[in-house]
Design a protein around this motif. Sequence first.
Motif, short mmCIF file in Angstrom:
data_model
loop_
_atom_site.label_atom_id
_atom_site.label_comp_id
_atom_site.label_asym_id
_atom_site.label_seq_id
_atom_site.Cartn_x
_atom_site.Cartn_y
_atom_site.Cartn_z
N ASP A 194 0.32 -0.21 -7.23
CA ASP A 194 -1.00 0.31 -7.56
C ASP A 194 -1.33 1.54 -6.72
N ALA A 195 -0.71 1.59 -5.54
CA ALA A 195 -0.96 2.74 -4.66
C ALA A 195 -0.61 4.05 -5.34
N VAL A 196 0.44 4.04 -6.14
CA VAL A 196 0.84 5.29 -6.84
C VAL A 196 -0.26 5.70 -7.81
N ASN A 197 -0.86 4.69 -8.44
CA ASN A 197 -1.96 4.98 -9.35
C ASN A 197 -3.18 5.47 -8.58
N GLU A 198 -3.49 4.79 -7.50
CA GLU A 198 -4.69 5.15 -6.74
C GLU A 198 -4.56 6.49 -6.03
N MET A 199 -3.37 6.73 -5.44
CA MET A 199 -3.18 7.97 -4.67
C MET A 199 -2.90 9.18 -5.54
N PHE A 200 -2.18 8.98 -6.65
CA PHE A 200 -1.72 10.14 -7.45
C PHE A 200 -2.21 10.09 -8.90
N GLY A 201 -3.03 9.07 -9.24
CA GLY A 201 -3.47 8.96 -10.63
C GLY A 201 -2.35 8.66 -11.61
N GLU A 210 0.82 -1.22 0.00
CA GLU A 210 0.00 0.00 0.00
C GLU A 210 0.86 1.27 0.00
N THR A 211 2.17 1.09 0.08
CA THR A 211 3.07 2.25 0.00
C THR A 211 3.23 2.66 -1.47
N PRO A 212 3.26 3.98 -1.72
CA PRO A 212 3.52 4.40 -3.10
C PRO A 212 5.02 4.25 -3.41
N ILE A 213 5.33 3.32 -4.31
CA ILE A 213 6.73 3.03 -4.65
C ILE A 213 6.88 3.06 -6.16
N VAL A 214 7.90 3.77 -6.64
CA VAL A 214 8.20 3.78 -8.07
C VAL A 214 9.65 3.33 -8.25
#
Lengths: 514, 514, 514
Positions: free
Chosen positions: B454-461, B435-439
Amino acid sequence: MGKSVRIIGEVVQVQQTSGPTIFTVSDETGTTWAAAFDEPGVRVYPGVNTGNIVEVLGEVNLHGGKIQIESESIDRLIGQDSVDIRKLIDDAINERAEPDDTEFLIESDTLNLLRPMMHNAAKAIRRAILDGRSILVRHHADADGICAGVAIEKAVVPLLKEANNNSDAEWHYFKRAPSKAPFYEIEDVVKDLSFALEDVERHGQKLPLLVLLDNGSTEEDMLALMKVKIYDIEVVVIDHHFPGQVVDRTVAVDEYVDVHVNPYLVGGDSQITAGALAVEVANMINPEVTEKIMHLPGIAAVGDHAASDEANKYIELAADRGYTRDEQDKIASCVDFEAFYLRFMNGRGIIDTILGLGNKEKHGKLVNALYKESLKRVQTQLRAALPNLKTQKLPNGIIFNVLDVEKYAHKFTFPAPGKTCGFVHDSIVQKYGEETPIVTLAYGPDFSVIRATDAVNEMFGFNLNEIVWKLAKKIPEAGIDGGGHECAGSLKFVEGLSKKVLESFAKEVVDLGK
Amino acid sequence: MGKSVRIIGEVVQVQQTSGPTIFTVSDETGTTWAAAFDEPGVRVYPGVNTGNIVEVLGEVNLHGGKIQIESESIDRLIGQDSVDIRKLIDDAINERAEPDDTEFLIESDTLNLLRPMMHNAAKAIRRAILDGRSILVRHHADADGICAGVAIEKAVVPLLKEANNNSDAEWHYFKRAPSKAPFYEIEDVVKDLSFALEDVERHGQKLPLLVLLDNGSTEEDMLALMKVKIYDIEVVVIDHHFPGQVVDRTVAVDEYVDVHVNPYLVGGDSQITAGALAVEVANMINPEVTEKIMHLPGIAAVGDHAASDEANKYIELAADRGYTRDEQDKIASCVDFEAFYLRFMNGRGIIDTILGLGNKEKHGKLVNALYKESLKRVQTQLRAALPNLKTQKLPNGIIFNVLDVEKYAHKFTFPAPGKTCGFVHDSIVQKYGEETPIVTLAYGPDFSVIRATDAVNEMFGFNLNEIVWKLAKKIPEAGIDGGGHECAGSLKFVEGLSKKVLESFAKEVVDLGK
Amino acid sequence: MGKSVRIIGEVVQVQQTSGPTIFTVSDETGTTWAAAFDEPGVRVYPGVNTGNIVEVLGEVNLHGGKIQIESESIDRLIGQDSVDIRKLIDDAINERAEPDDTEFLIESDTLNLLRPMMHNAAKAIRRAILDGRSILVRHHADADGICAGVAIEKAVVPLLKEANNNSDAEWHYFKRAPSKAPFYEIEDVVKDLSFALEDVERHGQKLPLLVLLDNGSTEEDMLALMKVKIYDIEVVVIDHHFPGQVVDRTVAVDEYVDVHVNPYLVGGDSQITAGALAVEVANMINPEVTEKIMHLPGIAAVGDHAASDEANKYIELAADRGYTRDEQDKIASCVDFEAFYLRFMNGRGIIDTILGLGNKEKHGKLVNALYKESLKRVQTQLRAALPNLKTQKLPNGIIFNVLDVEKYAHKFTFPAPGKTCGFVHDSIVQKYGEETPIVTLAYGPDFSVIRATDAVNEMFGFNLNEIVWKLAKKIPEAGIDGGGHECAGSLKFVEGLSKKVLESFAKEVVDLGK
C-alpha cells in the motif's frame, strides 16, 4: 374411449415411472403407450423388453389428446408370428417414413443430382423418429455447421413431440452437440458411444441414429465411424468437405456410412454448404418448418465464404426474408464468436436468438452486441498480428504471408489461430483483390493454419489436402496430419521438425506453377 | 381442511410429476400449490403457463404442513382483470420482500452510506425467493468470494425451504458457482444463460436472479452482463473491486446492473471485502442465520489482506466467536487451497466444514491437514522461486522484484502464478516491512502478475489499473489487458511483445515519483 | 402376503418418490422397504432419518418378487433399545458379509500370505452392499487398473441388484471412475467428496465405501486419503505399487486405509498386478462371476509387463479361456488406447466389448480395429522419436537413451509422453535383449518419464523412487516430485532447473555400480 382393444406391435421402449410401467409399442399404424400397473414403481412383465413383438389387450383411454391403453395383459409373441408381424410393421413404418415430395428452395443442378441421397437422409431421420430411436446430431462448431444442426433440430423436434407421449421427449430423443474439429473426433465418438450404450442398458432405449453435419465425409472421420458401425448404429452424413477420390458416387468413408450427402459425390464441390444441404433435407423431413429456417443457408454461405450460384441464391433468399447480406454476415460472425465460448454445449436458447428463431427484439440487440465485441477482439488480434506479418511476392506471382501466431496473437481466446489466420488473410485479400493468388500461413510450435484465395486453386491447381499428403510422405518423421478444404485447412507436425515442415510447405508454394 | 376455496394468482411454475400436474400459484398472501389430475403423468390445462394469471377452484388439503389445493378447475384470466390482479400481487410480494430493519455487525460510515444499496440487494433476493425465480450466485473463487457466496447461501436456503413445496427446492432454486477470474467471464455467462434458457423451455421455470459476489463491478464484467440484460435477467452485484470513475454514485457497469453494492460508489475502497458486504446483506435477508455466519467477514478480510477499520472490527468479531486471527488466516488459506482443486464445483459440504459451519471436530482436523499441506506446497514454490528472484532498489526507493514464474515455479498446481507472486511478495515484505514501497512482478510468456505494498500507492499514487490502461494505449500491438485492485492484479499481452511490455512496465515503476 | 408384520431395524436410506416415501430398513435378516404414504410426493415422518433405529408396523406386499411393507406406523427407537438393536443388526450383517471360502485361481505363496487382507477387502465390500452404502471405485486408467475395476464391478453389480428394490440400483450404488495418475489425486478426492456429501444431504444416502485399485498405496496418495478419513469414509486399497518401507506388514499410508492389499506388505512385489488381486477379491465377493472374469488377470499382466510366476500362470489361464498371449496383448493395448480418449469416463459399454464381456463378434471387430489404429499412432510417434533418440553405452555397461519428447512427439494425443517413452524403450530392448541393462529417459520442459529393464534393478539395485528422493534432497530448489515402480515412473521439476535435474539424473545412472 373406454372400449376394449387388442394391439400387436413391437416394443420400442420400456419406461418405469414411479407409477405404472409404460410400454411404448409401435405397429403398422403408429405408436401407442400401454400402461401396466401392479404397484407404484414396480416393473411389470420383466420378460417383455425393447425389441420384442407383443400382443396387448386393454382398454383405451385418452391422455392429453393421445391414446393410451390401460393394459389387462401383455404377451410376448415368438416364432413365425413375431417374424410376420415384424415384417408388417417394418413395411408400414417405412411407408410412413417416406418424405413428401418437396421442391428445393433454389434451382441447382448439383442439388438435383443429390436428390436421391437427400431423400434417403430425410427418410432415415423420419424413420428413426417413428421407430423410437433417439437422434444424435453432431456438427462442426462453426456458423455453417450450426446452421445445419439447427435446421435438423427445428424439423425433428415437432415430429418428436407428435410421436411421443412425453412432454420431455424432445430432450430425450434429440441431442445436438458441436464438434470442435471439422471431423468426427475419437474423443467425441467415445463420449457418444458411452452415453448411447448406457441409455440402452439403463433406460431400455434403442441405439440412436447418428447424423453428422458439416462433418463425416473425410478420411479423418473413418476411425470414429468404424467404431460406431461396430455397434450397428445407423449413420447419416451431410457434409461438403472434400471426401477424397470419388468412384461411382462412392468414397472411402462410405464403408461405414449408411446415407451420404456430399456435393463432391455428384461432381459438385464445397461451395454448397452443409447448412444449405441440411435445410433442404429439413424441408423434406418436415415442410412445415421450412418457412422458419429458410434464411439459414444464406448465413451458412456467408459464414463459409462460399462462392457459387447456389450460395448467391441462398443469400438472396435470406435477403428476401429480411436479412441483408450484411446482416447475414453479422449473424454468422456472432454464431462463430458464441460457438467459441459454448465449446461442447449447443447453447440452444442463445443460438436461437442469434439466428432470429426466437424473440426478434432480443435478436437485434444480441447480434449487435456480439458483433461489436467480436469485431473488437478481431481487431485486437490484428493489431498484434499485422505488424508482425511477413509478406513477400513470389516469382510465380503469389503473395505469400507468414505469421507466428503463437507469438503475435492472444492464445486461448477468440479468435483462435485458425480464425486469426483467416482475418489476417482477409485483410491482405482486401488490399490486393480476390482474383490475386494469395496464400497465408499462420504457424505455432507444432501446427499451422493455411488460407488461400480461390485464384491459387484456379491458376495453380492448389489443393491443400494434396500438399499435406505430399509432405507427410516426404517427411515421415514429422508425423504430419491435417487437411480441410482445397484452400483452407491445417497442418500438424511434431515441434522438433517444425522448421523443416514449414520450409517444405513454403517450397511447395514457391514451386506452384513450375 | 377439506373446505372449498377460490384462489386468484400468478402461475410461477408448472411441474409435471408422474402423478398430477402441480401449478405453483402466487398471490398477494403467499404461494400455494394446486394439483390438477387427469391421468398419471399427463399435463392438464396445457393452455395455462408460467406467468399467467389464473383463478383456481378446489378443496384445501394439508401436505406436510403446507396447504395444497386439489383443484376442480383452473381458469386463465385475461384483459383488465389480469392486469389488476398482477398489480395487486406485485405490490403484495414487494411488501413481503421488504427486509427487516437490522443493524450492521460493526460500525462504519462507509457501510452507513451503502445501506440503501444493500437494502435493495437484500430485497431483490427476498423478492426472487417469493416470486418463484431461482437464484444463481456467481462469486470469485477465493476466500473472500467464497465467504460471500456461502453467506448468501446460508441466508437464502432456509427461506427457500419455507417458501416451496419441494424438499429438493434448495437444490433447484439456488445455485452457487465459483468463477476463476475476478470478473464475470464470457465462458461463465454462456454456460449460465444456456442452462437458464433450458430451464425455462424444459422445466417451465422463470429466468433466475443473478447475484455476482466479489465480481461484477468492473469493465471486464460488462460484456457478460450486457448479454444477461438482453434476456431481461435481474442482476445484483456485491463487489469491492475498483469499478472505474464514479459519477453520482454510478459507474460504467450500472447500465446493466439493477442493484450495485460497492464501497467505491460512496467514496470507500476495496478494504471492505465482498465477504463482509455479503454477510451484512445476508443479515438483512434472513437475520436468523447471522449468528452462524458472523465470523466469515473476518476470514474474508484476512484472506484479502484487507487493512481498514472495518476489516479490523470484523477480525475482532470473528475472534469473539472463537476464531483467533491466526485461525482466520489458516481457514482463509485452506479455502484458497481447496478452491484451487474444486475449480468449477462449489464443494458445499467441504467448504462448510472448512468454514466451521458443519461438524466442529472435522473442521479442526480438516483445517489443520489442509493448512499443513498448502504450506508445504507454498514452500516448494518458494524454494524454486526465491533463489531466482531478481531484486533491486530503484533510485525512487522502491524495492522492485522480478520473477520468471513460468520457469521457476511448478505449473498447473497450487499455488498458481498469481498466488505464487503473492507469497514471493510477502516474503520480501516480511524482510523490509509493510511501510516500504515494494513492487513484485512475476511474469510468464504472455502474462504477468503484480503485487505492491500500500505504501507504493500512498507514496507514489500507484494504481495498477491506470498503468494497464496507459501501457495498453502505448503499445496497442501487444493487446494488453488486465487490471484488478490498485496494488494487486494482472497484465496480459501477446507473447511476441513480452519484452517490450515488461520493460515498459518496469519503466513505469522506475518513473514513479518523477 | 397381506399379513401384518412388525420390523425393527436401521434406516439406511430415505427416498421421496413422487408417490410414497420409501424407507429402506436393514435388520439382522436383510433389507426391507417400507412405503409410507400421506399424499403424493410428500415426505412423511420427517423425524425419521438415515441411521435411526425404527419399529415399522404394516402389511406385507409383494413387489416384483421382493417384499415391501405398506406401513401403518414407523416409530423411531431411542436409548438402550436402539443401542441393543443396532448391535444385533451389526453382528448379523457382519456375518452375512463374510465371504465364502474360495480358492485362488492360481497357486502362489505371495497370494497365500495376502489371503487375510484380501478376505477383509471382500468382506468390506460385501458389507457395504448389505448396509446400504454405495461403493465408489477409483482405479488407475491403464489396462491393469481397468481390469481391476471391471472385476469388482462385475462381482458387485449382481449383488446390488439382489439387495435393492430399485432397478436403477446398480447405477446409484456403484460408481467406477478412472484416475489419470497412478495415485489418488487431490483433484479426484475433491470431486468424490463433493458428490458424496451432496448425496448425503440431498438424497439421504450414507457415505460411500471407497475402493482404490492399482492406486492408493503410496505416499502420493496420503493427502487425498487423509481428507477421506476426516469424513470417516471406509477405504479399501488393492494396489501393487511400491508403498515405501514395510514394518510389521504396515506402511505409511495405513494410517488412513482400513483394508490394504499389496504384495509388498508380505514380501512380494509389483509383478503381481492389481488386476490379478482384484479378480481374486472379486472371486471372494461373488464366486458366480469368476468364470466370466478369469481371463482379466492375464490381460492385466501383459498390459503391465509383469514378469513373475504368478503373471505367467494368469497368462496361461487366460489362454485356456480362449485368449492367446498375443490376443491378451492386443486387448491390453486397446484398453490403454481407449482409456486415453475416455479420460474421466468409465466407458462401461465399450470397455466390456473390448474385454470380451459383451458380444463376442463386436469384441473381435473392435479389438482388431482399435489395435490397428493404436499401432498406427504408436508408429507415427516412433517415426518422429527414434531418429532423434540419443543412445550411448555408459562405462558401467548401461545403454542410456534420451529423448526430447516435447519436440519429437505429437502432444496431447495417443500415445502420451509416458507411453511414448515406453514404446521407445521397448524398441531398444528388442534390439539389445531384455537381460541388457537399459535406461530410457524422455523429457519435456518440466517433467521426464523413465523406463528401465529389470536387469538394471537386478544388476545395480536401481530403484527409481530412491533416485527421485535423492535428487529431491540434492536440488531442493527444483521442487522435484514423482516416482512409481522401481523401473518405470516419472520425475517432475520446475522448468528453470530442467538442465540441472536431468544432468543429475544422468549422473546417477552413470554412477550406478560405482
